[in-house]
Design a protein around this motif. Structure first.
Motif, PDB file in Angstrom:
ATOM      1  N   THR A 108       0.863  -1.368  -0.038  1.00  0.00           N
ATOM      2  CA  THR A 108       0.050  -0.087   0.025  1.00  0.00           C
ATOM      3  C   THR A 108       0.803   1.153  -0.189  1.00  0.00           C
ATOM      4  N   GLU A 109       0.603   2.271  -0.809  1.00  0.00           N
ATOM      5  CA  GLU A 109       1.451   3.282  -0.873  1.00  0.00           C
ATOM      6  C   GLU A 109       0.869   4.661  -0.178  1.00  0.00           C
ATOM      7  N   TYR A 110       1.570   5.229   0.306  1.00  0.00           N
ATOM      8  CA  TYR A 110       0.964   6.443   1.176  1.00  0.00           C
ATOM      9  C   TYR A 110       1.772   7.621   0.354  1.00  0.00           C
ATOM     10  N   LEU A 111       0.841   8.590  -0.471  1.00  0.00           N
ATOM     11  CA  LEU A 111       1.380   9.397  -1.218  1.00  0.00           C
ATOM     12  C   LEU A 111       1.124  10.656  -0.596  1.00  0.00           C
ATOM     13  N   PRO A 112       1.820  11.960  -0.035  1.00  0.00           N
ATOM     14  CA  PRO A 112       1.470  13.142   0.594  1.00  0.00           C
ATOM     15  C   PRO A 112       0.737  13.864  -0.817  1.00  0.00           C
ATOM     16  N   ALA A 113      -0.522  14.073  -0.555  1.00  0.00           N
ATOM     17  CA  ALA A 113      -1.498  14.821  -1.462  1.00  0.00           C
ATOM     18  C   ALA A 113      -2.278  15.881  -0.825  1.00  0.00           C
ATOM     19  N   ARG A 114      -2.995  16.681  -1.758  1.00  0.00           N
ATOM     20  CA  ARG A 114      -3.662  17.830  -1.010  1.00  0.00           C
ATOM     21  C   ARG A 114      -5.015  17.667  -1.767  1.00  0.00           C
ATOM     22  N   VAL A 135     -11.071  15.765  -5.845  1.00  0.00           N
ATOM     23  CA  VAL A 135      -9.886  15.391  -6.459  1.00  0.00           C
ATOM     24  C   VAL A 135      -8.919  15.604  -5.557  1.00  0.00           C
ATOM     25  N   LEU A 136      -7.912  14.741  -5.317  1.00  0.00           N
ATOM     26  CA  LEU A 136      -6.612  14.697  -4.541  1.00  0.00           C
ATOM     27  C   LEU A 136      -5.432  15.099  -5.818  1.00  0.00           C
ATOM     28  N   ARG A 137      -4.801  16.171  -5.396  1.00  0.00           N
ATOM     29  CA  ARG A 137      -3.368  16.406  -6.284  1.00  0.00           C
ATOM     30  C   ARG A 137      -2.282  15.905  -5.464  1.00  0.00           C
ATOM     31  N   ILE A 138      -1.575  15.015  -6.093  1.00  0.00           N
ATOM     32  CA  ILE A 138      -0.388  14.453  -5.581  1.00  0.00           C
ATOM     33  C   ILE A 138       0.635  15.476  -5.459  1.00  0.00           C
TER      34      ILE A 138
END
Ligand SMILES: Nc1nc2c(c(=O)[nH]1)N[C@H]1C(S)=C(S)[C@@H](COP(=O)(O)OP(=O)(O)OC[C@H]3O[C@@H](n4cnc5c(N)ncnc54)[C@H](O)[C@@H]3O)O[C@H]1N2
Ligand code: MOO
Length: 452
Positions: free
Chosen positions: A374-380, A398-401
């Motif tokens: 599982t990948e955890y990506l900082p996003a907004r 929508v999440l902007r990575i």
């Protein structure tokens, strides 16, 4: 360490690669194991209300009064009675009504008595107790006032603009449940119910150490190959709060005996001990053997998440232990997922955001993702429907990575407000594909303020 755990842990010199993900703990299972290592601390302290924010209520608290305590006006205007409006001496059945104003009821002041002998109104101000014999309030905007009289054209219904005693809560209602993390809303409630002090759980004792020969405190000069220690200040900042007593155990050199001694010295003195670094499988990664040599029992090692795979869970001398990876972004994520859950459990709380994140969001960014961890990506997240791309056609945020996944990069993290979670089984992500959402506000900041 159970036989199953040992078989999951890597051998001392092995590399735990993504192809080994099946031997790593699933993140949800790892959080559950982390929690299971923690036992809610006992005891009660009584603190003044002004010092209760961020503490955990140790007992249920009730209001001794009905809230509000008495019927009172919700608007500035005039209190009236049915008697006044039905009296033939001042009105027709459908108004208009002209009534003399015979007194003033102000918040905190005595209520003028109703004059039963003639129809009249009383000037009343917001918050003032409704004088006996009156049953409705007309707002001053809804009538005219001249020469000590008011004229109104519409009959305000019985009860108009009156807040009734006990309509928020009757006397005896529990206004704060045991286990609640007290915040400003609860403080207001306790205050209005007259409580000047609150029984709370004792603060949790938490210690942080970082492992690594390369670590130099910020402010001191760097030698060749040295770096400033960012994990310790980061973790101490994450853990600072009204319900923790923090101890900085410093940076420990990459020597087996030094790590063992540091862990042994901390064992049993804290509810939770955190370390970063030395958690992997390199020659200088001493955490696991040193923890065992210090008398610790390893519960598990290795979680199928990216970043942050080398996570060690254990207990030592009555303390729960969380060994996080050295890479700063991995350490941050490990804190948010595991330390937060452990602290919740230690403070007797349950629940919390599922580590897989909230559903309903989509990625705004194309990502390559190899099915595996599982990948955890900082996003907004973007909540700007007036702008293209803020909300997708199905109405999903929508999440902007913020950048490519990295265990070491702090910049994407610093610009983010949470983690987009790409499922372990997912392949490449296209814009519009669903991803989980773990807002920072639901993670460690949940410990700073939110209800469990
Ligand atoms: N052969 C293998 N090598 C590595 C594996 C593996 O499975 N096989 N795992 C990798 C993964 S994934 C991670 S994550 C790292 C974590 O390892 P450690 O927990 O042992 O961390 P260190 O090696 O001590 O440090 C990693 C990295 O982070 C820097 N660091 C460490 N502490 C701090 C600190 N307090 N402040 C700032 N930066 C810190 C350190 O200098 C390293 O660059 O292992 C991989 N290797
Ligand atoms: O698992 Mo590690 O990806 O580098 O934190």
């Amino acid at each position: 360490m159970t036989p199953a755990d040992i078989s999951r842990a890597p051998s001392g010199d092995g590399c735990v690669c993504d192809r080994d993900a099946g031997r790593l703990l699933d993140v949800t299972a790892a959080v559950a194991r982390a929690e299971a290592l923690c036992v809610a601390v006992g005891g009660v302290e009584t603190v003044p209300l002004a010092e209760a924010a961020g503490r955990i209520a140790a007992a249920a608290i009730a209001t001794p009064y009905p809230m509000p305590g008495f019927d009172h006006a919700a608007m500035d205007g005039y209190a009236l009675s049915s008697h006044a409006l039905t009296s033939g001496s001042v009105a027709g059945a459908s108004g208009p009504w002209v009534l003399p104003v015979t007194g003033v009821a102000a918040a905190g002041g005595p209520a003028p008595a109703a004059d039963g002998t003639r129809p009249h109104a009383v000037r009343i101000l917001t918050g003032a107790a409704l004088p006996a014999g009156f049953d409705r309030v007309v707002a001053q905007e809804d009538c005219t006032s001249t020469d000590g009289r008011i004229t109104l054209r519409r009959d305000p219904a019985i009860g108009a603009h009156i807040r009734r005693a006990g309509e928020d809560a009757p006397a005896g209602t529990v206004i704060l449940a045991a286990g609640t993390r007290i915040d400003a809303r609860h403080i207001a409630l306790l205050a209005i119910a007259g409580h000047a002090a609150v029984p709370v759980l004792p603060r949790l004792r938490v210690a942080v150490m970082t492992l690594g020969d390369e670590l130099v405190p910020p402010g001191q000069p760097l030698g060749p190959g040295r770096i400033h220690d960012s994990n310790r200040p980061m973790l101490l900042a994450l853990l600072t709060g009204p319900s923790t007593i923090l101890t900085d155990l410093g940076a420990i050199p990459d020597q087996a005996a030094a790590v063992r001694d540091a862990i042994a010295a901390a064992a049993g003195r804290f509810d939770l001990i955190l370390s970063t670094g030395g958690a992997s499988v390199g020659d200088r990664d001493h955490l696991k053997p040193a923890f065992v040599a210090a008398g610790g029992v390893i519960d598990s090692w290795g979680v199928a998440i990216k970043p942050g795979r080398p996570v060690m869970l254990g207990r030592i001398g009555g303390s729960a232990f969380l060994g996080l990876p050295g890479n700063p972004a991995a350490a941050f994520l490990g804190h948010e997922l595991f330390a937060t859950a452990m602290l919740r459990r230690l403070s007797g709380q349950s629940g919390g955001v599922p580590p897989t994140g909230h559903a309903g969001h989509v990625s705004g960014t194309a990502l390559t993702h190899r099915p595996g961890r599982t990948e955890y990506l900082p996003a907004r997240p973007e909540y700007l429907p007036a702008r293209t791309g803020g909300i997708d056609p199905a109405g999903r945020p929508v999440l902007r990575i913020m950048g490519p996944s990295s265990a070491a990069r702090l910049m994407p993290l610093a610009g983010a407000t949470g983690f987009a979670v790409v499922d372990a089984a997912a392949g490449d992500i296209r814009p519009g594909d669903p991803v989980g959402w773990l807002p920072f506000s639901c993670l460690s900041s949940g410990l700073q303020g939110a209800r469990s």
